[in-house]
Design a protein around this motif. Structure first.
Motif, mmCIF file in Angstrom:
data_model
loop_
_atom_site.group_PDB
_atom_site.id
_atom_site.type_symbol
_atom_site.label_atom_id
_atom_site.label_comp_id
_atom_site.label_asym_id
_atom_site.label_seq_id
_atom_site.Cartn_x
_atom_site.Cartn_y
_atom_site.Cartn_z
ATOM 1 N N ASP A 1 0.548 5.246 2.074
ATOM 2 C CA ASP A 1 1.319 5.068 3.306
ATOM 3 C C ASP A 1 0.938 3.710 3.886
ATOM 4 N N ASN A 2 1.933 2.848 4.112
ATOM 5 C CA ASN A 2 1.627 1.471 4.499
ATOM 6 C C ASN A 2 1.134 1.299 5.928
ATOM 7 N N GLN A 3 1.038 2.387 6.686
ATOM 8 C CA GLN A 3 0.471 2.233 8.035
ATOM 9 C C GLN A 3 -1.062 2.175 7.999
ATOM 10 N N PHE A 4 -1.656 2.486 6.827
ATOM 11 C CA PHE A 4 -3.107 2.404 6.684
ATOM 12 C C PHE A 4 -3.457 1.438 5.562
ATOM 13 N N GLU B 1 -0.407 11.799 7.941
ATOM 14 C CA GLU B 1 -0.105 12.229 9.316
ATOM 15 C C GLU B 1 -1.299 12.884 10.006
#
Length: 331
Positions: free
Chosen positions: A77-80, A110
């Motif tokens: 996941d590119n948010q991390f 999430e």
């Protein structure tokens, strides 16, 4: 990595055992984010997890640990990003999803909260689920009228345990002046006062729950125990007051009447720390990192994963004070 260490709980011939074992990534539950664990913490729920019929784990083998802080190794996941410091508490971790008592953990994106400015990875686990629950309890009581300017009388049960000890400190830090700690043993008097209690009361002084309505002694009760303690305190709450409920160490049953609720307008506020939406989690952790940050003064100690069993026994026998942080060799 070829292998790493983890606490693994197994069921053999209806007996529950737990040991430090070498495992690989294939033993971890699925998730988008792989984390190198720096710290975890010991909670009442973690103790229940290794008991037969503890109600926490139903499928074995399982890695317990409902908390962790650490560094992202990889993320789908590119948010991390790799190297990012993060916190994970609650959800199914350490229950049906492999948890924080391991050198590595893999979890759904999430579930992950970026470590806020103002907290170290160790600070995050000084709080852990206990601190997160204490914050939720205080916020709930504040939403129901617990204002500093009114100088309310606030009783905290389980006051030298994980949730209670942090609640005392936060309440004191943010300006409350009438904080009563419910204790059971003489050696807890000085501990509770050092944490911010302005007064202490022994559980033996509460008496039995014989009256539907009793003398009004407390405007708000932050209860971490449940059972007979919560039952006995409800008739002592002032008109319009509230009790938050977040624990069951004293039992899961309440034996009361409707009278405190229909004659005094008392509110019971349920506190769940497991399934709080991620955006709410971020705001609570930001508060804990800033105006509610008491991590440097919290009663806490650090242990290695090899010392886990002694702490688990202390929690089980009601001899555990404050917070115990599990530090990993790979940190």
């Amino acid at each position: 990595m070829e292998s790493f260490k983890a606490i693994v709980i197994k069921e053999n011939n209806e007996k529950i055992t737990y040991n430090l074992e070498s495992i690989t990534l294939s033993n971890l539950s699925e998730g988008e984010v792989l984390i190198k664990v720096a710290f975890s913490s010991i909670n009442y729920k973690d103790m229940l997890a290794i008991q037969k019929n503890g109600g926490v784990i139903r499928n074995y083998p399982m890695i317990p640990g409902i908390d962790l802080s650490g560094t992202v190794v990889s993320s789908a996941d590119n948010q991390f990003l790799k190297g990012q410091k993060v916190i994970v508490t609650g959800f199914a971790m350490g229950m049906s999803h492999t948890g924080g008592f391991a050198e590595y953990a893999r979890v759904p994106a999430e579930w992950v909260v970026p470590l806020p400015n103002g907290l170290t990875l160790k600070d995050a686990m000084v709080f852990g689920t206990a601190g997160f629950t204490a914050a939720l309890s205080i916020l709930s009581l504040q939403k129901n009228g617990m204002l500093v300017k009114n100088s309310p009388k606030i009783l905290v049960t389980g006051s030298t345990g994980g949730v209670g000890s942090i609640a005392l400190q936060i309440l004191s830090k943010i300006g409350y002046k009438n904080i009563i700690a419910l204790i059971r043993k003489e050696n807890q008097v000085s501990v509770a006062k050092s944490l911010g209690a302005t007064e202490v009361i022994f559980a033996s002084e509460l008496g039995e729950n014989k009256k539907a309505l009793n003398k009004q002694n407390y405007h708000y009760v932050l209860d971490t125990v449940g059972g007979d303690v919560a039952t006995t305190l409800i008739p002592h709450i002032y008109y319009g007051g509230s009790m938050s409920l977040c624990g069951n160490a004293g039992g899961i049953k309440l034996s009361t009447t409707v009278l405190p609720f229909i004659l005094r307008g008392i509110n019971l506020l349920g506190i769940d720390s497991v399934n709080v939406p991620i955006e709410n989690r971020k705001s609570i952790w930001k508060r804990l990192a800033n105006e509610w940050n008491i991590s440097e003064t919290t009663l806490s100690r650090e242990i290695s994963i090899q010392e886990l069993s002694k702490t688990i026994d202390a929690v089980k026998n009601g001899q555990h004070l404050g917070r115990t942080i599990l530090k990993y060799l790979n940190h």
